[in-house]
Enzyme design. Structure first.
Site, PDB file in Angstrom:
ATOM      1  N   HIS A 110       0.848  -1.196   0.000  1.00  0.00           N
ATOM      2  CA  HIS A 110       0.000   0.000   0.000  1.00  0.00           C
ATOM      3  C   HIS A 110       0.882   1.244   0.000  1.00  0.00           C
ATOM      4  O   HIS A 110       1.995   1.219   0.534  1.00  0.00           O
ATOM      5  CB  HIS A 110      -0.883  -0.028   1.256  1.00  0.00           C
TER       6      HIS A 110
ATOM      7  N   ASP B 154     -11.324   2.118  -1.805  1.00  0.00           N
ATOM      8  CA  ASP B 154     -10.460   2.969  -0.987  1.00  0.00           C
ATOM      9  C   ASP B 154     -11.276   3.724   0.063  1.00  0.00           C
ATOM     10  O   ASP B 154     -11.026   4.893   0.340  1.00  0.00           O
ATOM     11  CB  ASP B 154      -9.642   3.940  -1.847  1.00  0.00           C
TER      12      ASP B 154
END
Lengths: 362, 362
Positions: free
Chosen positions: A195, A321
């Site tokens: 990430h 997200d």
């Protein structure tokens, strides 16, 4: 920007209504206690990480609607989150501790916070097993300890992979001291979600002075660079079964595919760098065979379709997200991709079931 | 990698044979004397620019076939270059002084070398006016002097634009002290080619230690960041007629289009950075209306077609990146794009004629 539905909008039907389940694969939560530690760390000024100061100084200090909505939503693993999922048609979230997770702490603190976060995550999943799946937090500051916690997370807590938020105190995972983490993931058969984090301090200056260190650009550069370092550093040659997931349509590496291969070959042939040794395969081969991408933050048909085209339809997964980009209409963008129903099911559901080892839901 | 044709390969026909002229738009030369100055600069160790040391330390020091072939070819503006163009079907080269040009020198040296290089370039064009077009070198170290030299290059020498190689001693062109350069280009109606340089010293460490500072990745990040700084810094609001060209399929910014718009809007709305002020248009609007891209280094249908699709067919031009990427078969890749003959003519010829103000050749 947080843009929940307005009263006149209808909830997007879920539960298989469109012919597939929507599994969102890069969804963030903050464990109880994490933000207090972040606030203390920011106040102490002991951490030499301008990106952390920029990112969490903003989110924890700003009164803007964006910051306050995100801070509220990200700490909830109960009714509020489930309600948001219901409104936007999300059947399941693959949950992970928000960036940079525990990677800004000293090793002992980081290990303790990771264990606590994983326990909290497992408890939330136990309460809502049909809605949540989790990735384990781990502290690369102590690679052997991280490997142990990953094993505990997967074997005891039922977590389905690991979240790592790019650099740890400016260090990258191509450094062999971190490889026990990859060894554990390969042995357990679980993927690493690489990430974004803000760019490390050795590269952030020209980004942060122009306001470009965050999600607008710096995240992508930091994470694309990190994955590329992992590739050219030979990690996948050493761990051929390792799978790494990156968000944001692959942090633009799919777009660079041709140039990566051409220039890697040229660089190896000329022996320019001691670091860069010959690999068993081309950079693009690792991107197509060891890497998966999600469309987190990129609700845009051209980039999603590009990734499917150059990496393969089995490599691209849906992500929202949440709560950083909680936008109802972006779900409809993915629903409207020029794909057959079977292809949409692959993108929204089946690829995630396979990558994270979930029981197929039909 | 330099891969001229082998004896069994035929020259690619040019002169309009395929239905269009091939104008290559990012083609490099080194002026007589430039490499002596680079060698002196490297030997003196007075320049704090690890990227320059990495790049030119390699090309001027390596005995590899790649380095030696490039060093030979790049200094030739006569028969060897023309022969290479004939063999690979290139009708015209848009020539520019190779990166980082004069931008590593002190202001006085840089200005003198730029003037000399522009004179040499004008002489080569005068000898081969049907094969060469030139872009002016300029020294951003002295913005007013650069503006004057650009005016001289365009008005007196007939050059058709300006080459700028990203950062100058780690400074970026969004700094208003450099804006006389943009003012001159807008007033003269000539484009700026924003060419890669190695990442500036404030960001290069994590790239160079992994062998990723050059064309494989660092070039693209440095130049993409630079163009993005120019956009969010408001340069195009101040100079709406300014046109900037970037190579390598737009240094990946076309791929980031959606995220740039989304996160720029979110960042402005939350008032996060003093630097980042509201703009008249979205980042994607500037990319579509003030920016042109070339496919230098990217002989790859997916990325070229992506750029045409999201920026517009009138914004994408052909480039070979001679002599850094002198590969005969890459010309055929562009010849084989899934385009009509009229579209290929636009891509190979007409867009360049319009952007550089060349007399249409039919």
């Amino acid at each position: 920007m947080s843009e929940p539905r307005t009263p006149e909008m209808e909830a997007i039907p879920r539960g298989g209504a469109p012919g597939y389940l929507r599994i969102a694969t890069e969804e963030a939560f903050a464990s109880s206690g994490l933000f207090d530690l972040y606030r203390k760390l920011l106040a102490s000024r002991t951490l030499d990480d301008p990106g952390f100061a920029s990112l969490w100084g903003f989110y924890l200090g700003s009164k803007s609607p964006r910051a306050t909505a995100i801070i509220e939503r990200i700490q909830d693993l109960g009714e509020r989150r489930l309600g948001d999922m219901d409104e936007t048609g999300i059947d399941m979230q693959i949950l992970s501790l928000t960036s940079p997770g525990v990677q800004v702490f000293d090793a002992a603190t980081a290990g303790a916070v990771a264990r606590d976060a994983n326990d909290q995550l497992a408890a939330a999943i136990a309460s809502h097993p049909d809605r949540y799946v989790g990735l384990a937090a781990a502290a690369p500051q102590d690679p052997a300890g991280a490997a142990k916690e990953i094993e505990r997370g997967v074997r005891r807590l039922g977590l389905r992979g690991v979240i790592l938020n790019s650099h740890t105190h400016s260090e990258y995972l191509d450094d062999q001291k971190f490889w026990p983490i990859f060894e554990a993931c390969e042995a357990l058969g679980v993927p690493v979600y690489l990430h974004p984090n803000t760019p490390s301090k050795a590269m952030i200056a020209p980004f942060v002075e122009a306001g470009l260190d965050g999600a607008i650009y710096g995240f992508g550069v930091e994470t694309g660079l990190h994955l590329l370092r992992i590739i050219v550093g030979g990690v996948f040659d050493r761990f051929p079964g390792l799978r790494i997931i990156v968000g944001h349509c692959g942090e633009a590496l799919p777009f660079w595919l041709f140039r990566l291969d051409y220039m890697h070959r040229a660089t190896i042939a000329s022996g320019r760098y001691p670091f860069m040794k010959p690999l068993q395969r081309r950079p693009s081969d690792y991107l197509r065979e060891n890497v998966y991408v999600t469309n987190s933050g990129v609700a845009w048909e051209p980039a999603i379709m590009f990734c499917r085209s150059v990496l393969g339809a089995d490599r691209v997964m849906y992500a929202m997200d949440y709560p950083y980009q909680f936008v109802r209409d972006e779900v409809l963008v993915s629903d409207s991709l020029p794909l057959t129903l079977a292809e949409k099911k692959e993108y929204f559901q089946e690829n995630a079931e396979r990558v994270f080892g979930l029981a197929p839901r039909g």
